[in-house]
Write a protein that holds these residues in place. Structure first.
Motif, PDB file in Angstrom:
ATOM      1  N   ALA A  35       0.811  -1.236   0.127  1.00 30.32           N
ATOM      2  CA  ALA A  35      -0.155  -0.063   0.009  1.00 30.32           C
ATOM      3  C   ALA A  35       0.880   1.317  -0.238  1.00 30.32           C
ATOM      4  O   ALA A  35       0.353   2.219  -0.715  1.00 30.32           O
ATOM      5  CB  ALA A  35      -1.080  -0.044   1.254  1.00 30.32           C
ATOM      6  N   GLY A  36       1.964   1.283   0.556  1.00 29.00           N
ATOM      7  CA  GLY A  36       2.888   2.326   0.624  1.00 29.00           C
ATOM      8  C   GLY A  36       3.784   2.548  -0.766  1.00 29.00           C
ATOM      9  O   GLY A  36       4.396   3.409  -0.599  1.00 29.00           O
ATOM     10  N   ALA A  37       3.605   1.812  -1.660  1.00 26.37           N
ATOM     11  CA  ALA A  37       4.126   2.086  -2.913  1.00 26.37           C
ATOM     12  C   ALA A  37       3.874   3.503  -3.854  1.00 26.37           C
ATOM     13  O   ALA A  37       2.742   3.671  -3.611  1.00 26.37           O
ATOM     14  CB  ALA A  37       4.028   0.677  -3.863  1.00 26.37           C
ATOM     15  N   ALA A  38       4.501   3.824  -4.623  1.00 21.47           N
ATOM     16  CA  ALA A  38       4.595   5.070  -5.384  1.00 21.47           C
ATOM     17  C   ALA A  38       2.943   4.909  -6.125  1.00 21.47           C
ATOM     18  O   ALA A  38       2.816   3.907  -6.782  1.00 21.47           O
ATOM     19  CB  ALA A  38       5.571   5.575  -6.195  1.00 21.47           C
ATOM     20  N   ASP A  39       2.236   5.876  -6.058  1.00 24.29           N
ATOM     21  CA  ASP A  39       0.932   6.194  -6.829  1.00 24.29           C
ATOM     22  C   ASP A  39      -0.093   5.301  -6.705  1.00 24.29           C
ATOM     23  O   ASP A  39      -0.766   4.966  -7.458  1.00 24.29           O
ATOM     24  CB  ASP A  39       1.498   6.158  -8.433  1.00 24.29           C
ATOM     25  N   VAL A  40      -0.146   4.685  -5.357  1.00 26.34           N
ATOM     26  CA  VAL A  40      -1.119   3.580  -4.967  1.00 26.34           C
ATOM     27  C   VAL A  40      -2.163   4.604  -4.813  1.00 26.34           C
ATOM     28  O   VAL A  40      -2.239   5.307  -3.501  1.00 26.34           O
ATOM     29  CB  VAL A  40      -0.923   2.580  -3.889  1.00 26.34           C
ATOM     30  N   LYS A  41      -3.554   4.384  -5.302  1.00 25.47           N
ATOM     31  CA  LYS A  41      -4.518   5.554  -5.101  1.00 25.47           C
ATOM     32  C   LYS A  41      -5.845   5.121  -3.850  1.00 25.47           C
ATOM     33  O   LYS A  41      -6.047   5.827  -3.397  1.00 25.47           O
ATOM     34  CB  LYS A  41      -5.437   5.645  -6.455  1.00 25.47           C
ATOM     35  N   SER A  42      -5.803   3.765  -4.064  1.00 25.88           N
ATOM     36  CA  SER A  42      -6.725   3.041  -3.007  1.00 25.88           C
ATOM     37  C   SER A  42      -6.815   1.437  -3.019  1.00 25.88           C
ATOM     38  O   SER A  42      -6.089   0.877  -3.996  1.00 25.88           O
ATOM     39  CB  SER A  42      -8.399   3.548  -3.549  1.00 25.88           C
ATOM     40  N   LEU A  43      -7.134   0.763  -2.176  1.00 23.52           N
ATOM     41  CA  LEU A  43      -7.311  -0.626  -2.020  1.00 23.52           C
ATOM     42  C   LEU A  43      -8.539  -1.294  -2.023  1.00 23.52           C
ATOM     43  O   LEU A  43      -9.435  -0.573  -1.470  1.00 23.52           O
ATOM     44  CB  LEU A  43      -6.324  -1.021  -0.572  1.00 23.52           C
ATOM     45  N   VAL A  44      -8.545  -2.367  -2.695  1.00 20.74           N
ATOM     46  CA  VAL A  44      -9.869  -2.941  -2.633  1.00 20.74           C
ATOM     47  C   VAL A  44      -9.804  -4.427  -2.206  1.00 20.74           C
ATOM     48  O   VAL A  44      -8.930  -5.028  -2.584  1.00 20.74           O
ATOM     49  CB  VAL A  44     -10.494  -3.197  -3.939  1.00 20.74           C
ATOM     50  N   TYR A  45     -10.425  -4.629  -1.371  1.00 21.80           N
ATOM     51  CA  TYR A  45     -10.184  -6.150  -0.515  1.00 21.80           C
ATOM     52  C   TYR A  45     -11.526  -6.953  -0.746  1.00 21.80           C
ATOM     53  O   TYR A  45     -12.538  -6.765  -0.545  1.00 21.80           O
ATOM     54  CB  TYR A  45     -10.033  -6.085   1.099  1.00 21.80           C
ATOM     55  N   VAL A  46     -11.102  -8.136  -1.555  1.00 25.07           N
ATOM     56  CA  VAL A  46     -12.226  -9.130  -2.055  1.00 25.07           C
ATOM     57  C   VAL A  46     -12.234 -10.353  -1.186  1.00 25.07           C
ATOM     58  O   VAL A  46     -11.429 -10.836  -1.656  1.00 25.07           O
ATOM     59  CB  VAL A  46     -12.372  -9.029  -3.563  1.00 25.07           C
ATOM     60  N   ALA A  47     -13.295 -10.530  -0.421  1.00 27.24           N
ATOM     61  CA  ALA A  47     -13.239 -11.706   0.406  1.00 27.24           C
ATOM     62  C   ALA A  47     -11.662 -11.935   0.934  1.00 27.24           C
ATOM     63  O   ALA A  47     -11.053 -13.061   0.705  1.00 27.24           O
ATOM     64  CB  ALA A  47     -13.797 -12.859  -0.245  1.00 27.24           C
ATOM     65  N   ALA A  48     -11.395 -10.883   1.638  1.00 24.68           N
ATOM     66  CA  ALA A  48      -9.756 -10.944   1.640  1.00 24.68           C
ATOM     67  C   ALA A  48      -9.358 -10.514   3.305  1.00 24.68           C
ATOM     68  O   ALA A  48     -10.223  -9.911   4.185  1.00 24.68           O
ATOM     69  CB  ALA A  48      -9.119  -9.879   0.789  1.00 24.68           C
ATOM     70  N   PHE A  49      -8.317 -10.832   3.604  1.00 25.04           N
ATOM     71  CA  PHE A  49      -7.525 -10.562   4.852  1.00 25.04           C
ATOM     72  C   PHE A  49      -7.307  -9.022   4.650  1.00 25.04           C
ATOM     73  O   PHE A  49      -6.698  -8.500   3.570  1.00 25.04           O
ATOM     74  CB  PHE A  49      -6.171 -11.224   5.130  1.00 25.04           C
ATOM     75  N   ILE A  50      -7.156  -8.375   5.787  1.00 24.78           N
ATOM     76  CA  ILE A  50      -6.929  -6.845   6.168  1.00 24.78           C
ATOM     77  C   ILE A  50      -6.083  -6.772   7.335  1.00 24.78           C
ATOM     78  O   ILE A  50      -6.450  -6.513   8.157  1.00 24.78           O
ATOM     79  CB  ILE A  50      -7.880  -5.887   5.904  1.00 24.78           C
TER      80      ILE A  50
END
Length: 259
Positions: A106-121
């Motif tokens: 998530a901290g990589a350059a130019d990451v705008k948002s995150l979407v978790y699909v049936a996923a671990f957070i």
């Protein structure tokens, strides 16, 4: 006098055209972000096939890399290399174990948002094995998996007769059988490996929660999503492979994150 009026008229037209051109340049739409689809354990990029088709139809560039499934750290390092080759803004989408990987990315350059699909957070210091055991309901265990031992360690693979029940109960049996036959084993160590970083608090997050998930308990997914302050999208009748059984819902969520 006529020449003067003509010259003034031409100047007015030129100013209008210049202004319109400048306004058009100022309001030129920004390019759409690249959608990076990260598959989970016991899977490959084909699990995103239906969502990929819909996103491409809507004009998005999609990258669905092969995740090594060796360790969270190794997979993160590999995918950091993939992201480095993608210019511009990116939306990271993770399914299942892939959620742990996009959290680390998530901290990589130019990451705008995150979407978790049936996923671990997960958060820093946690393991996905402990998170999956926090609430009852996961059917992943000795009764549903086989161990592949080799000199370098041990991999897990879902038993063919358990795959549909755990992952794809709402998919046709023939489709589930094909998915079971092409699944990729995952290193058993990923379930006990500590996550190094938490996703930045200010980064927009979305979570699709399938109500009939038997791989990750829906209650656990909701706990992690609420803790991360993610926008929750419910899919009450869907299985763990919700992106195949309800691709339109998942695609809409990704496109919302991309906007």
């Amino acid at each position: 006098m006529k020449l003067l009026r003509l010259t003034a008229a031409v100047a007015t037209v030129l100013l209008a055209v210049t202004g319109a051109t400048t306004a058009a340049a100022t309001h030129k739409p920004k390019p759409k972000p690249t959608i990076v689809l990260v598959h989970g354990a016991f899977a490959d990029g084909g699990s995103w096939s239906e969502v990929t088709k819909k996103l491409q139809r809507d004009g998005y560039t999609v990258v669905s890399p092969a995740v090594p499934l060796r360790s969270v750290a190794t997979d993160t390092e590999y995918l950091n290399g993939v992201l480095a080759g993608i210019p511009g803004p990116k939306v990271l989408v993770g399914h299942s174990y892939g959620g742990a990987v996009i959290t680390e990315l998530a901290g990589a350059a130019d990451v705008k948002s995150l979407v978790y699909v049936a996923a671990f957070i997960p958060q820093a210091g946690e393991t996905i094995g402990a998170l999956n055991a926090q609430y009852p309901g996961s059917e992943i265990g000795p009764d549903t998996t086989n161990v592949i031992s080799y000199p370098g360690g041990a991999d897990l693979v879902m038993k063919p007769d358990a795959f549909r029940w755990v992952f794809a109960a709402d998919l046709p049996s023939r489709q589930a059988a094909v998915l079971a036959s092409s699944q990729r084993p995952v290193s058993a160590s990923v379930f006990t490996e500590e996550i190094k970083t938490s996703a930045p608090a200010g980064l927009p997050k979305y979570a699709v929660i399938p109500g009939k998930d038997r791989a990750i308990p829906p209650a656990g997914e909701r706990f992690m999503a609420e803790r991360a302050d993610a926008t929750i999208v419910d899919a009450p009748g869907a299985s763990h492979l919700v992106m195949l059984s309800e691709p339109s819902l998942v695609t809409r969520t990704i496109e919302q994150a991309a906007r």
